[in-house]
Design a protein around this motif. Sequence first.
Motif, PDB file in Angstrom:
ATOM      1  N   VAL A  98      -8.324   1.402  -1.067  1.00 29.91           N
ATOM      2  CA  VAL A  98      -9.276   1.682   0.008  1.00 29.91           C
ATOM      3  C   VAL A  98     -10.634   1.079  -0.333  1.00 29.91           C
ATOM      4  O   VAL A  98     -11.263   0.422   0.509  1.00 29.91           O
ATOM      5  CB  VAL A  98      -9.374   3.196   0.273  1.00 29.91           C
ATOM      6  N   TYR A 129      -4.155   7.707   2.453  1.00 25.94           N
ATOM      7  CA  TYR A 129      -4.951   6.592   2.981  1.00 25.94           C
ATOM      8  C   TYR A 129      -5.775   7.041   4.181  1.00 25.94           C
ATOM      9  O   TYR A 129      -6.952   6.718   4.289  1.00 25.94           O
ATOM     10  CB  TYR A 129      -4.058   5.416   3.386  1.00 25.94           C
ATOM     11  N   SER A 183       0.914   4.194  -3.281  1.00 26.21           N
ATOM     12  CA  SER A 183       0.061   5.250  -2.725  1.00 26.21           C
ATOM     13  C   SER A 183      -0.759   5.976  -3.788  1.00 26.21           C
ATOM     14  O   SER A 183      -1.835   6.486  -3.491  1.00 26.21           O
ATOM     15  CB  SER A 183       0.879   6.242  -1.903  1.00 26.21           C
ATOM     16  N   ILE A 186      -2.340   0.233   7.786  1.00 31.68           N
ATOM     17  CA  ILE A 186      -2.115   1.182   6.687  1.00 31.68           C
ATOM     18  C   ILE A 186      -2.328   2.609   7.184  1.00 31.68           C
ATOM     19  O   ILE A 186      -1.543   3.516   6.882  1.00 31.68           O
ATOM     20  CB  ILE A 186      -3.009   0.860   5.476  1.00 31.68           C
ATOM     21  N   THR A 187      -3.372   2.824   7.961  1.00 27.50           N
ATOM     22  CA  THR A 187      -3.666   4.166   8.474  1.00 27.50           C
ATOM     23  C   THR A 187      -2.530   4.677   9.350  1.00 27.50           C
ATOM     24  O   THR A 187      -2.089   5.818   9.210  1.00 27.50           O
ATOM     25  CB  THR A 187      -4.985   4.164   9.272  1.00 27.50           C
ATOM     26  N   ALA A 232       0.831  -1.206   0.000  1.00 23.17           N
ATOM     27  CA  ALA A 232       0.000   0.000   0.000  1.00 23.17           C
ATOM     28  C   ALA A 232       0.865   1.256   0.000  1.00 23.17           C
ATOM     29  O   ALA A 232       0.586   2.219  -0.724  1.00 23.17           O
ATOM     30  CB  ALA A 232      -0.937  -0.005   1.207  1.00 23.17           C
ATOM     31  N   ALA A 267      -4.162   4.544  -3.973  1.00 26.30           N
ATOM     32  CA  ALA A 267      -4.873   4.515  -2.691  1.00 26.30           C
ATOM     33  C   ALA A 267      -6.394   4.465  -2.857  1.00 26.30           C
ATOM     34  O   ALA A 267      -7.043   3.677  -2.157  1.00 26.30           O
ATOM     35  CB  ALA A 267      -4.451   5.705  -1.828  1.00 26.30           C
ATOM     36  N   TRP A 286      -6.462  -2.405   7.800  1.00 21.38           N
ATOM     37  CA  TRP A 286      -6.928  -1.011   7.694  1.00 21.38           C
ATOM     38  C   TRP A 286      -6.155  -0.162   8.705  1.00 21.38           C
ATOM     39  O   TRP A 286      -5.611   0.890   8.361  1.00 21.38           O
ATOM     40  CB  TRP A 286      -8.421  -0.987   7.972  1.00 21.38           C
TER      41      TRP A 286
END
Length: 112
Positions: free
Chosen positions: A56, A89, A49, A81-82, A45, A52, A78
Motif C-alpha cells: 500500500v 488492503y 497479503s 486490489i480494493t 497482492a 499489504a 488501487w
Amino acid sequence: TPQRLPSSWGMSADTLAAFDGELDELARLTKANCKPLILSLTMIAEESSRAAPALVQLLIKKIQRTPGDKVLTIVYLWDSITQSVGGKYRDLFAKELVGTMSTAFAKAPATV
C-alpha cells in the motif's frame, strides 16, 4: 532501494523491488493495454497479503511520483486490489484515500 520487510510478511525485498518495477511498467501503459498487468499485480497482492502495509505504501508513493498523464493506471490498480482482494488492503487504502486520490486527480490531465 526496496524497504526492509519483516520476515513475517512473507515477501522478500527482491519481490517488493520487482513489484515496484512492474508499477513503473504499469505507469508507462495506456488504459487500453494495462489490464493484464493490473490483473497480475492484483494476484501478487492477494498472494502477499501479509505484506499489504508495504505494498500500500509503495502504491501511494508511486501515485505521488508518477506524472499526471500516467497516474490513472496506478489508480486502476488501487481499485482492482480494493475490489478483488479487499480485507486488509481495503482498510489500509481507506486510511489514505482522500489525500492520495486528491493528489492523483490534481495531477491528472483535464481530459480524464
